[in-house]
Design a protein around this motif. Structure first.
Motif, PDB file in Angstrom:
ATOM      1  N   UNK A 215      13.813 -52.739 -23.679  1.00 54.91           N
ATOM      2  CA  UNK A 215      14.738 -51.976 -24.396  1.00 54.91           C
ATOM      3  C   UNK A 215      15.276 -52.810 -25.425  1.00 54.91           C
ATOM      4  N   UNK A 216      15.554 -52.403 -26.775  1.00 58.43           N
ATOM      5  CA  UNK A 216      16.413 -53.094 -27.484  1.00 58.43           C
ATOM      6  C   UNK A 216      17.190 -52.189 -28.352  1.00 58.43           C
ATOM      7  N   UNK A 217      18.437 -52.331 -28.596  1.00 60.20           N
ATOM      8  CA  UNK A 217      19.368 -51.762 -29.383  1.00 60.20           C
ATOM      9  C   UNK A 217      20.069 -52.605 -30.360  1.00 60.20           C
ATOM     10  N   UNK A 218      19.687 -52.133 -31.555  1.00 58.97           N
ATOM     11  CA  UNK A 218      20.006 -52.850 -32.912  1.00 58.97           C
ATOM     12  C   UNK A 218      20.811 -52.228 -33.868  1.00 58.97           C
ATOM     13  N   UNK A 219      21.741 -52.870 -34.539  1.00 56.77           N
ATOM     14  CA  UNK A 219      22.516 -52.117 -35.470  1.00 56.77           C
ATOM     15  C   UNK A 219      22.167 -52.826 -36.828  1.00 56.77           C
ATOM     16  N   UNK A 220      21.836 -52.064 -37.834  1.00 57.54           N
ATOM     17  CA  UNK A 220      21.468 -52.584 -39.030  1.00 57.54           C
ATOM     18  C   UNK A 220      20.200 -53.390 -38.941  1.00 57.54           C
ATOM     19  N   UNK A 221      19.526 -53.198 -38.087  1.00 48.43           N
ATOM     20  CA  UNK A 221      18.291 -53.809 -37.664  1.00 48.43           C
ATOM     21  C   UNK A 221      18.273 -55.135 -37.052  1.00 48.43           C
ATOM     22  N   UNK A 222      19.561 -55.390 -36.641  1.00 48.63           N
ATOM     23  CA  UNK A 222      19.782 -56.679 -35.870  1.00 48.63           C
ATOM     24  C   UNK A 222      20.226 -56.731 -34.367  1.00 48.63           C
TER      25      UNK A 222
END
Length: 821
Positions: A111-118
């Protein structure tokens, strides 16, 4: 910007919430349900009602009470009532309300959680690196994104901070942070129960109770359970898979030891045990591998036909056992002491994570990979001390943070009777001998000891009544020691050597490469600093500018590195830190007597030594591994607008435009249409993409291409209308509400492929109900127009051209009833 200090009090303003309503109208930017601040746990509803008339939304983000519109940072806050009414019971659902938040998951570990794609690129699951987005629950840092897949349990609010964080407290993060605040124990007896039933046999129940045990002691207990039939039917086992089966427990004990000291002891246990998580056939996309080694020829030779070539028939025949056992829990003790002109806070915590997966990694009903699992046990310990003080015209926070993590993963991969034909070149006689790979087994042992320590500080200086300067600094030390050992044996238990041996063993290494490196270490100091300047020309307007220089910690490549001529390339085991320069300009405003709120932010983020999967032509191998790419850039504009002209109607729209690209990435893995063929000479572009039998470049230059998982455009929007009504003699209101989210096309592969772009889509949700101060009943429908879309697309091992994916949830509907007392 402090994470723990972003506790908000609902005092009206542009908030879409109405005090006393059980379910909110809509989610608007930077608004929330009431959350106690130190010393105010016993504020009554009447207190909140009186404060509401002041049209102020108060926060303590800089360790003093101030309006949220005065805080110079982009913050999105979703309160408990928004979470309940929109069905946002985990981070995956939450992303529909916040266009700058992205969540991708093929299972809890991946799983990955990104903010503004980062944060973390898609498909980059590795124990040896840190996440770029911090997840905090009650001021405790969670090092694994797996927590984001669990149901929210007795949560008061969820805050998403955009941009680099770390100079106020906690773990350093380069993309932002998600701070989850649980409901605090109350000295007034209270409780709440909620039940939901829906299609797909969806059942969810939540309950909490709180009250005093003594004059200075209060307790809170909560439980949540969720179950749902799977969305994919497995014809091999004659049952539905990719189901939900979750339970969570939480307890908290608050002791007001004195007028100046309070202690909160919290504990929680969360368990998921679904039959999950299969990715199913989506399409065939030709690669450059020989035609007789691609999906159509291989399946024909083995007499295999997929149950359906339409993924939205939601059929599969995967034959390996599936499971996604995910257990999380821990204990924390938070102490807050009024000392001098400020508050001293201590947060001590222990967390554990048990991961017990079983996967089908050939994505078919063929016995190719019959066993693929990486069970993991993690323990983490954190300790933080902060002192927040203030003086004449200034305030400050100083602190220290310590983090220790221990991870042990014991993985297994085993090949089946169809592996020889699927994985070996048909021109070799060995491909017709099932015994070559049948029973071939890798036993993996992966270990990590990870320490991180930091001292930090933030200073806010009121230069004038309208100008504030806020410098911050963090000094960080990381120490990681890790090992990766993969031992490979054939069905008879004979070891497969790193190199040499018989032709049979050479063929076995084509399927699974043994390797080992032990006690590799990464140790480094890093400095983070930032400066924010804010200007408030009037009561309802705030202008601010921020520059931040920060980093994402380096680490270790614990998914394996290339082996060349029998030599493990241990020099590739270490990964350098990412170096981040971030610029941001913003304006926060309210108008129309504070009935409308408009906040706009522009930002520009440059990351050098970006952590990604790379290929290195110097190793003469096509094996990808984790290392540093050159540079990426993400920049964009975000706008949040909400309006509440009357108590009867509210509406909001949040939007984001994101421009993103690899500025320099010359040694990237090639996309599938440029992979699988005989290696082209170094520096050659290779043959025609997507044509079998062509030469394939060893590496690809993808400079100028998109980053994965980021849409150029994303929006969330919604509205509610309510009308007063009396039912059975009780005063309440009927309400009709809707919310939706839209996003444009995005890439689902680290190197953008013609086969794995996911088209844009819009999801719409509606609810209709009746509520009083303590009762609520409403019907809901999510994905109301039954949009068919994918959460993820992935290329599968072996360059056979098989593309698998996760079809997202179809239309769901149900009924929710809740009662408070």
């Amino acid at each position: 910007m402090s994470l723990s200090s972003l506790s908000l009090l609902l005092l009206a303003g542009a908030s879409p919430l109405a005090v006393g309503q059980e379910v909110p109208t809509v989610t608007a930017p930077e608004t929330s349900a009431p959350v106690p601040v130190p010393g105010e746990q016993d504020r009554t509803p009447e207190d909140v009602q009186r404060s509401s008339a002041a049209s102020d939304i108060v926060v303590t983000a800089r360790r003093r009470a101030e309006q949220v519109q005065d805080v110079p940072i982009p913050i999105s806050v979703v309160g408990v009532k928004e979470l309940d009414s929109t069905g946002s019971f985990n981070v995956q659902r939450l992303q529909q309300l916040q266009p700058t938040l992205q969540f991708y998951s093929s299972n809890p570990r991946n799983s990955s959680v990104n903010i503004r794609g980062l944060g973390a690129p898609l498909g980059l699951t590795n124990d040896g690196i840190d996440q770029g987005v911090g997840v905090y629950i009650d001021q405790v840092y969670f090092s694994r994104v797996a927590v984001a897949t669990l149901d929210f349990l007795d949560v008061q609010q969820v805050e998403t901070l955009r941009g680099p964080q770390g100079t106020l407290y906690g773990k350093n993060t380069v993309a932002g942070a998600i701070s989850i605040t649980s409901k605090a124990p109350s000295f007034n007896f209270e409780g709440r129960a909620e039940v939901t039933a829906g299609n797909l046999a969806f059942k969810q129940a939540k309950a909490s109770i709180s009250g005093p045990l003594a004059e200075d002691v209060a307790v809170r207990l909560g439980i949540s359970t969720t179950s749902r039939r799977g969305t994919i039917f497995n014809t091999a086992t004659d049952n539905y898979i990719n189901e939900q089966d979750n339970i969570g427990l939480r307890g908290a004990l608050l002791w007001r030891a004195s007028d100046s000291l309070s202690l909160t002891l919290s504990g929680d246990y969360n368990r998921q045990d679904p039959e999950c998580c299969a990715q199913i056939y989506v399409r065939y996309g030709p690669t450059q591998r020989a035609a007789n080694r691609q999906y159509p020829a291989l399946t024909a030779a083995l007499g295999y036909t997929v149950p359906s070539t339409n993924p939205f028939d939601r059929l599969t025949d995967v034959d390996a056992e599936l499971n996604a056992l995910n257990v999380l829990g821990g204990v924390s003790l938070r102490g807050e002491l009024s000392l001098g002109s400020g508050t001293l806070t201590s947060v001590t915590a222990w967390r554990f994570w048990d991961w017990g997966p079983k996967n089908d990694r050939d994505f078919t009903g063929l016995p190719i990979t019959t066993l693929s699992q990486n069970p993991t046990r993690q323990d983490q310990f954190t300790q933080e001390f902060r002192y927040a003080g203030e003086g004449n015209g200034f305030d400050y926070v100083v602190g220290v943070f310590g983090f220790y993590q221990k991870i042990h993963t014991t993985g297994q991969q085993q090949q089946g009777s169809a592996a020889s034909r699927w994985l070996l070149n048909p021109s070799s006689a060995l491909s017709n001998d099932p015994s070559v790979l049948d029973g071939l087994t890798a036993e993996n042992d992966i270990r990590l000891k990870n320490f991180s320590g930091a001292i930090f500080g933030k200073f806010n200086w009121d230069v004038t009544d309208s100008i504030t300067l806020s410098p911050g600094i963090r000094v960080n030390y990381d120490d990681k020691v890790g090992s990766y050992v993969s031992i490979v044996r054939d069905a008879q238990g004979v070891l497969v050597p790193y190199s040499g041996g018989t032709p049979r063993q050479a063929a076995q290494r084509e399927a699974i490469q043994p390797q080992a490196f032990v006690d590799e270490a990464y140790r480094a100091w890093n400095l983070t600093y930032d400066l924010t300047a804010s200007y408030k020309p009037s009561r309802d307007v705030l202008l601010y500018a921020t520059y931040a220089h920060t980093f994402k910690s380096g680490g270790l490549n614990l998914n394996g590195v290339p082996v060349v001529n029998g030599v493990v390339q241990t020099e590739l085991a270490q990964i350098d830190p990412e170096k981040v320069d971030h610029f941001e300009l913003g304006v926060k405003s309210q108008f129309w007597d504070r009935k409308a709120t408009l906040n706009v932010t522009g930002y520009w983020t440059i990351i050098k030594d970006y952590q990604a999967i790379v290929n290195n032509s110097s190793t003469s191998t096509l094996r990808g591994y984790l290392a540093n790419a050159g540079e990426v850039r993400v920049r964009g504009v975000e706008a949040d607008f909400s309006i509440r002209p009357t108590e009867r109607f509210t509406a909001y729209i949040n939007g984001a435009y994101t421009d993103h690209e690899y500025v320099e990435f010359v040694n990237a893995p090639c996309p599938p249409e440029r992979s699988g063929g005989t290696a082209a000479p170094v520096g050659s572009p290779g043959g025609t993409p997507g044509v079998p039998g062509q030469l394939s470049p060893v590496v690809c230059d993808i400079s100028g291409q998109w980053l994965p998982g980021i849409s150029n455009w994303a929006f969330s929007y919604g509205a509610e209308y309510n009308a007063p009504a009396k039912v059975f003699g009780l005063d309440g209101e009927f309400y009709l509400a809707g919310d939706a989210s839209s996003r444009s096309k995005f890439s689902s592969n680290a190197s953008r492929s013609i086969y794995t772009d996911i088209g844009g889509y819009t999801l719409a949700n509606f609810r209709l109900g009746y509520r009083t101060d303590d009762f609520n009943i409403f019907g809901w429908v999510r994905n109301a127009f039954d949009e068919e879309y994918f959460e993820l697309l992935a290329t599968t091992p072996g360059n056979t051209g098989l593309v698998a994916g996760n079809p997202a949830d179809p239309r769901t509907y149900g009924l929710t009833i809740s009662k408070s007392f």
